[in-house]
Design a protein around this motif. Structure first.
Motif, PDB file in Angstrom:
ATOM      1  N   LYS A  35      57.587  35.354 192.881  1.00 35.09           N
ATOM      2  CA  LYS A  35      57.194  35.324 191.476  1.00 35.09           C
ATOM      3  C   LYS A  35      55.909  34.520 191.378  1.00 35.09           C
ATOM      4  CE  LYS A  35      61.307  35.901 188.751  1.00 35.09           C
ATOM      5  NZ  LYS A  35      62.101  35.344 187.667  1.00 35.09           N
ATOM      6  N   MET A  36      55.072  34.895 190.439  1.00 35.89           N
ATOM      7  CA  MET A  36      53.841  34.157 190.190  1.00 35.89           C
ATOM      8  C   MET A  36      54.081  33.179 189.062  1.00 35.89           C
ATOM      9  SD  MET A  36      51.483  34.933 192.201  1.00 35.89           S
ATOM     10  CE  MET A  36      50.538  36.143 193.053  1.00 35.89           C
ATOM     11  N   PRO A  37      53.371  32.096 189.014  1.00 32.91           N
ATOM     12  CA  PRO A  37      52.290  31.689 189.908  1.00 32.91           C
ATOM     13  C   PRO A  37      52.825  31.212 191.261  1.00 32.91           C
ATOM     14  CG  PRO A  37      52.645  30.018 188.227  1.00 32.91           C
ATOM     15  CD  PRO A  37      53.571  31.162 187.916  1.00 32.91           C
ATOM     16  N   ALA A  38      51.920  31.180 192.247  1.00 25.76           N
ATOM     17  CA  ALA A  38      52.314  30.797 193.600  1.00 25.76           C
ATOM     18  C   ALA A  38      51.250  29.910 194.225  1.00 25.76           C
ATOM     19  CB  ALA A  38      52.508  32.041 194.459  1.00 25.76           C
ATOM     20  N   SER A  39      51.660  28.791 194.746  1.00 26.08           N
ATOM     21  CA  SER A  39      50.723  27.893 195.401  1.00 26.08           C
ATOM     22  C   SER A  39      50.671  28.223 196.893  1.00 26.08           C
ATOM     23  CB  SER A  39      51.144  26.444 195.157  1.00 26.08           C
ATOM     24  OG  SER A  39      51.356  25.747 196.329  1.00 26.08           O
ATOM     25  N   TRP A  40      49.471  28.147 197.429  1.00 28.54           N
ATOM     26  CA  TRP A  40      49.273  28.393 198.859  1.00 28.54           C
ATOM     27  C   TRP A  40      50.134  27.427 199.676  1.00 28.54           C
ATOM     28  CZ3 TRP A  40      46.278  32.197 201.024  1.00 28.54           C
ATOM     29  CH2 TRP A  40      46.048  32.102 202.402  1.00 28.54           C
ATOM     30  N   GLU A  41      50.154  26.176 199.264  1.00 30.72           N
ATOM     31  CA  GLU A  41      50.909  25.147 199.986  1.00 30.72           C
ATOM     32  C   GLU A  41      52.391  25.489 200.072  1.00 30.72           C
ATOM     33  OE1 GLU A  41      51.907  20.406 199.652  1.00 30.72           O
ATOM     34  OE2 GLU A  41      50.164  21.199 198.605  1.00 30.72           O
ATOM     35  N   ASN A  42      52.969  26.000 198.984  1.00 32.37           N
ATOM     36  CA  ASN A  42      54.383  26.363 199.001  1.00 32.37           C
ATOM     37  C   ASN A  42      54.668  27.550 199.903  1.00 32.37           C
ATOM     38  OD1 ASN A  42      54.937  24.315 197.212  1.00 32.37           O
ATOM     39  ND2 ASN A  42      55.020  25.647 195.426  1.00 32.37           N
ATOM     40  N   GLU A  73      43.330  33.289 186.093  1.00 31.94           N
ATOM     41  CA  GLU A  73      42.904  31.919 185.818  1.00 31.94           C
ATOM     42  C   GLU A  73      43.457  31.003 186.899  1.00 31.94           C
ATOM     43  OE1 GLU A  73      44.401  31.299 181.862  1.00 31.94           O
ATOM     44  OE2 GLU A  73      42.468  31.857 181.003  1.00 31.94           O
ATOM     45  N   GLU A  74      42.735  29.920 187.145  1.00 36.22           N
ATOM     46  CA  GLU A  74      43.099  28.967 188.193  1.00 36.22           C
ATOM     47  C   GLU A  74      43.365  29.686 189.509  1.00 36.22           C
ATOM     48  OE1 GLU A  74      45.703  25.693 187.314  1.00 36.22           O
ATOM     49  OE2 GLU A  74      45.288  25.913 185.177  1.00 36.22           O
ATOM     50  N   LEU A  75      42.435  30.568 189.845  1.00 35.04           N
ATOM     51  CA  LEU A  75      42.452  31.299 191.104  1.00 35.04           C
ATOM     52  C   LEU A  75      41.604  30.501 192.077  1.00 35.04           C
ATOM     53  CD1 LEU A  75      42.968  33.954 192.718  1.00 35.04           C
ATOM     54  CD2 LEU A  75      40.888  34.813 191.666  1.00 35.04           C
ATOM     55  N   ASN A  76      42.229  29.866 193.037  1.00 37.30           N
ATOM     56  CA  ASN A  76      41.505  28.999 193.965  1.00 37.30           C
ATOM     57  C   ASN A  76      41.495  29.605 195.358  1.00 37.30           C
ATOM     58  OD1 ASN A  76      40.929  26.961 192.032  1.00 37.30           O
ATOM     59  ND2 ASN A  76      43.036  26.285 192.195  1.00 37.30           N
ATOM     60  N   GLY A  77      40.315  29.876 195.846  1.00 41.88           N
ATOM     61  CA  GLY A  77      40.099  30.518 197.131  1.00 41.88           C
ATOM     62  C   GLY A  77      38.984  31.536 196.950  1.00 41.88           C
ATOM     63  N   SER A  78      38.852  32.445 197.902  1.00 40.84           N
ATOM     64  CA  SER A  78      37.862  33.513 197.795  1.00 40.84           C
ATOM     65  C   SER A  78      38.524  34.809 198.227  1.00 40.84           C
ATOM     66  CB  SER A  78      36.639  33.216 198.667  1.00 40.84           C
ATOM     67  OG  SER A  78      37.022  33.124 200.024  1.00 40.84           O
ATOM     68  N   GLY A  79      37.950  35.927 197.796  1.00 42.27           N
ATOM     69  CA  GLY A  79      38.537  37.202 198.184  1.00 42.27           C
ATOM     70  C   GLY A  79      38.134  38.341 197.284  1.00 42.27           C
ATOM     71  N   HIS A 129      47.454  29.928 190.500  1.00 40.70           N
ATOM     72  CA  HIS A 129      48.207  28.883 189.807  1.00 40.70           C
ATOM     73  C   HIS A 129      48.610  29.215 188.378  1.00 40.70           C
ATOM     74  CE1 HIS A 129      47.749  26.184 193.159  1.00 40.70           C
ATOM     75  NE2 HIS A 129      46.504  26.596 193.248  1.00 40.70           N
ATOM     76  N   ARG A 130      48.226  30.376 187.898  1.00 38.61           N
ATOM     77  CA  ARG A 130      48.650  30.849 186.577  1.00 38.61           C
ATOM     78  C   ARG A 130      49.100  32.294 186.734  1.00 38.61           C
ATOM     79  NH1 ARG A 130      48.492  27.158 182.493  1.00 38.61           N
ATOM     80  NH2 ARG A 130      46.600  25.955 182.378  1.00 38.61           N
ATOM     81  N   PRO A 131      49.971  32.757 185.855  1.00 44.90           N
ATOM     82  CA  PRO A 131      50.349  34.175 185.922  1.00 44.90           C
ATOM     83  C   PRO A 131      49.138  35.075 185.741  1.00 44.90           C
ATOM     84  CG  PRO A 131      51.825  32.968 184.459  1.00 44.90           C
ATOM     85  CD  PRO A 131      50.697  32.038 184.812  1.00 44.90           C
ATOM     86  N   VAL A 132      49.136  36.209 186.421  1.00 42.99           N
ATOM     87  CA  VAL A 132      48.106  37.222 186.226  1.00 42.99           C
ATOM     88  C   VAL A 132      48.462  37.927 184.910  1.00 42.99           C
ATOM     89  CG1 VAL A 132      47.075  39.304 187.168  1.00 42.99           C
ATOM     90  CG2 VAL A 132      47.760  37.444 188.706  1.00 42.99           C
ATOM     91  N   ILE A 133      47.452  38.158 184.069  1.00 43.39           N
ATOM     92  CA  ILE A 133      47.664  38.698 182.732  1.00 43.39           C
ATOM     93  C   ILE A 133      47.025  40.083 182.609  1.00 43.39           C
ATOM     94  CG2 ILE A 133      47.202  38.366 180.251  1.00 43.39           C
ATOM     95  CD1 ILE A 133      48.930  36.127 181.276  1.00 43.39           C
ATOM     96  N   LEU A 134      47.759  41.022 182.036  1.00 43.99           N
ATOM     97  CA  LEU A 134      47.199  42.304 181.621  1.00 43.99           C
ATOM     98  C   LEU A 134      46.940  42.167 180.122  1.00 43.99           C
ATOM     99  CD1 LEU A 134      46.433  45.252 182.133  1.00 43.99           C
ATOM    100  CD2 LEU A 134      48.827  45.845 181.712  1.00 43.99           C
ATOM    101  N   MET A 135      45.667  42.101 179.740  1.00 43.20           N
ATOM    102  CA  MET A 135      45.269  41.894 178.345  1.00 43.20           C
ATOM    103  C   MET A 135      44.948  43.240 177.711  1.00 43.20           C
ATOM    104  SD  MET A 135      44.705  39.676 175.927  1.00 43.20           S
ATOM    105  CE  MET A 135      44.558  38.122 176.764  1.00 43.20           C
TER     106      MET A 135
END
Length: 139
Positions: A35-42, A73-79, A129-135
């Motif tokens: 389930k999102m959000p998901a931390s890389w560390e976890n 939002e709060e997407l940390n990394g690259s890709g 770190h935040r849910p992905v949103i379909l707006m």
């Protein structure tokens, strides 16, 4: 006027290029349901690497003149972000608020894929770190 759908789960994540889940016992990286959000560390501890996050969803019903966007939002990394096999956006470590118009790419059934590369030794904590949103925005 607009409203949003949180794409919390289920998501599937698969480590790439030798990256392993922190509790992985087998050598081959299996796909895990999360389930999102998901931390890389976890998911992967302090390991540097790349992972693929996948989520399928149906097109919202009753869409006529609305604009549909994916918000990260709060997407940390690259890709990269792709929808239905089509690349949509390439992001870097400083892109932590992204809106992507997907109106023309949307199908009845959709697959959103986020390829995320992370180096936890950097300044920010990697992950989504935040849910992905379909707006859904009214025209």
């Amino acid at each position: 006027m607009s409203h949003s759908i949180r794409l919390i789960g289920p998501w599937f994540v698969q480590p790439q290029d030798g990256l392993q889940f922190i509790d992985q016992r087998e050598e081959i990286a299996a796909v895990r349901r999360i389930k999102m959000p998901a931390s890389w560390e976890n998911l992967f501890g302090n390991a540097k690497g790349k992972a693929t996050f996948m989520r399928t969803f149906n097109s919202p019903t009753g869409i006529d003149q609305q604009t549909l966007k994916i918000m990260l939002e709060e997407l940390n990394g690259s890709g990269t972000v792709s929808l239905n096999g089509e690349p949509l956006f390439e992001f870097g470590n400083d892109d932590n608020h992204i809106q992507i118009n997907i109106t023309s790419q949307l199908k009845l059934n959709n697959q959103l894929v986020i390829e995320l590369a992370c180096d936890p030794s950097g300044k920010s904590i990697c992950g989504l770190h935040r849910p992905v949103i379909l707006m859904i925005e009214e025209a």
